[in-house]
Design a protein around this motif. Structure first.
Motif, PDB file in Angstrom:
ATOM      1  N   TYR A 157     -32.346 -31.777  25.346  1.00  0.00           N
ATOM      2  CA  TYR A 157     -32.412 -33.261  24.467  1.00  0.00           C
ATOM      3  C   TYR A 157     -31.483 -34.279  24.905  1.00  0.00           C
ATOM      4  O   TYR A 157     -31.265 -35.113  24.139  1.00  0.00           O
ATOM      5  N   ALA A 158     -30.720 -34.118  25.896  1.00  0.00           N
ATOM      6  CA  ALA A 158     -29.936 -35.098  26.440  1.00  0.00           C
ATOM      7  C   ALA A 158     -30.650 -36.124  26.935  1.00  0.00           C
ATOM      8  O   ALA A 158     -30.342 -37.463  27.228  1.00  0.00           O
ATOM      9  N   PHE A 213     -21.647 -37.694  21.548  1.00  0.00           N
ATOM     10  CA  PHE A 213     -22.277 -37.251  20.301  1.00  0.00           C
ATOM     11  C   PHE A 213     -21.733 -36.098  19.684  1.00  0.00           C
ATOM     12  O   PHE A 213     -21.954 -35.803  18.485  1.00  0.00           O
ATOM     13  N   VAL A 239     -24.305 -38.492  26.031  1.00  0.00           N
ATOM     14  CA  VAL A 239     -24.576 -37.511  25.128  1.00  0.00           C
ATOM     15  C   VAL A 239     -23.214 -36.561  24.568  1.00  0.00           C
ATOM     16  O   VAL A 239     -23.175 -36.175  23.696  1.00  0.00           O
ATOM     17  N   HIS A 240     -22.290 -36.543  25.847  1.00  0.00           N
ATOM     18  CA  HIS A 240     -21.126 -36.004  25.529  1.00  0.00           C
ATOM     19  C   HIS A 240     -20.372 -36.502  24.254  1.00  0.00           C
ATOM     20  O   HIS A 240     -19.621 -35.886  23.632  1.00  0.00           O
ATOM     21  N   LEU A 263     -25.773 -33.072  32.344  1.00  0.00           N
ATOM     22  CA  LEU A 263     -26.459 -34.022  31.259  1.00  0.00           C
ATOM     23  C   LEU A 263     -27.259 -35.108  31.798  1.00  0.00           C
ATOM     24  O   LEU A 263     -26.620 -35.807  32.654  1.00  0.00           O
ATOM     25  N   SER A 292     -32.885 -37.722  25.072  1.00  0.00           N
ATOM     26  CA  SER A 292     -33.116 -38.468  23.746  1.00  0.00           C
ATOM     27  C   SER A 292     -31.766 -38.836  23.441  1.00  0.00           C
ATOM     28  O   SER A 292     -30.929 -38.375  22.438  1.00  0.00           O
ATOM     29  N   ASP A 293     -31.105 -40.070  24.184  1.00  0.00           N
ATOM     30  CA  ASP A 293     -29.754 -40.204  23.846  1.00  0.00           C
ATOM     31  C   ASP A 293     -29.476 -41.677  23.233  1.00  0.00           C
ATOM     32  O   ASP A 293     -28.466 -42.211  23.167  1.00  0.00           O
ATOM     33  N   GLY A 304     -30.659 -35.978  20.570  1.00  0.00           N
ATOM     34  CA  GLY A 304     -29.400 -35.708  21.097  1.00  0.00           C
ATOM     35  C   GLY A 304     -28.290 -35.580  20.274  1.00  0.00           C
ATOM     36  O   GLY A 304     -27.499 -34.381  20.152  1.00  0.00           O
ATOM     37  N   ARG A 305     -27.938 -36.345  19.437  1.00  0.00           N
ATOM     38  CA  ARG A 305     -27.041 -36.478  18.329  1.00  0.00           C
ATOM     39  C   ARG A 305     -27.360 -35.410  17.399  1.00  0.00           C
ATOM     40  O   ARG A 305     -26.325 -34.756  16.920  1.00  0.00           O
TER      41      ARG A 305
END
Length: 314
Positions: free
Chosen positions: A95-96, A138, A135-136, A130, A98-99, A110-111
């Motif tokens: 899901y990364a 989130f 995404v990190h 990722l 979906s950022d 992602g969040r």
């Protein structure tokens, strides 16, 4: 004296989990995962984890929703069993992709996944390559973001003559990733001008960079359906390249990806075992490298309080 470190695995990639445990010379702890007749997930932790430092290995692979639920329920079970700290080890975080909110009335999933992991009981997350580094950000828990690029680079160094090689990004979005890859290999770089026409159609145009008569390495974070990759291969062939190699961390290989790769002019595809490749998809052109030693060392360092960043010096 109690064993303070416990490693568990969901069903997504048990071979990788076992290799991680072998690298650390310790057993894989036991989970009982099943479903009730109404399709609800049931997880029972079968080892004592009270006041232990616990790691749960689970990639977000097909069937993705089942594997996510396995992980969430396992995290909650470990928290209920009084684990001191729980780390979700997610080698492939699908899901990364979906950022961002790039259409109306959609979720930034992602969040959402980051929030769910924390709510379920994850005290920290360990992941690899990722799709989008954003995404990190989130996560509201610590995240250790590893990369398999040194492993893949070492393979190409040992097996190719790099004097005639160009690293290629499939689009401008991957330019930073491929730029780092090219710099470390000390080879030039090229970029494909890609435009997404619709959700399912991608149009590619010019190759930006000198690739005529060169061998190329197309480098990306994952191979999913392989649509973009195969279009890139066609574009490069029209531009007059020599041999074409592919490097990617995550071999998702959905649908007809393997069959289409086998019919293409790609000479070799180099991937890792963040995603377990089924036997029927293990064709000769795919070389799979193990990230187990990297993940094992990261787990050891997290457990002992050492730096994880020192695994990847600039």
């Amino acid at each position: 004296m109690k064993d303070d470190l416990k490693i568990f695995s969901g069903n997504s990639n048990i071979p990788l989990a076992q290799k991680i445990c072998d690298a650390m010379d310790r057993p894989l702890s036991h989970l009982a995962i099943s479903k009730f007749s109404n399709d609800n997930m049931h997880v029972q932790v079968q080892d004592n984890v009270r006041e232990r430092d616990v790691f749960v290995i689970q990639s977000f692979t097909h069937p993705v929703s089942d594997h996510i639920m396995e992980l969430l329920v396992t995290l909650d079970a470990l928290r209920s069993a009084s684990a001191r700290r729980v780390t979700a080890v997610i080698p492939y975080f699908s899901y990364a992709r979906s950022d961002k909110k790039d259409a109306s009335r959609i979720s930034i999933v992602g969040r959402l996944m980051a929030d769910l992991l924390k709510t379920a009981g994850a005290d920290r997350v360990l992941t690899m390559d990722l799709h989008a580094a954003a995404v990190h950000g989130f996560f509201s828990v610590p995240v250790d973001h590893l990369t398999a690029s040194p492993l893949i680079m070492d393979y190409f160094r040992k097996n190719l003559d790099l004097d005639n090689v160009v690293a290629v990004a499939t689009d401008a979005g991957g330019a930073k990733r491929v730029g780092h890859f090219a710099t470390r290999l000390n080879v030039p770089m090229a970029i494909i001008d890609k435009r997404r026409v619709s959700d399912t159609e991608v149009k590619q145009g010019l190759v930006v960079g000198d690739v005529v008569g060169k061998d190329v390495i197309i480098y990306d974070d994952e191979i999913s359906t392989g649509g973009t990759l195969l279009t890139t291969v066609d574009t490069l062939k029209e531009a007059g390249v020599g041999n074409i190699y592919v490097g990617a961390t995550h071999p998702v290989l959905c649908g007809q990806a393997v069959e289409n790769l086998g019919k293409s002019s790609v000479k070799e595809v180099v991937v890792t075992n963040t995603v377990d490749i089924p036997r029927e998809k293990q064709i000769d052109m795919i070389s799979c490298l193990s990230v187990a030693p990297i993940l094992a060392e990261a787990i050891r360092r997290i457990h002992t309080g050492e730096s994880v960043g020192e695994l990847f010096p600039d």
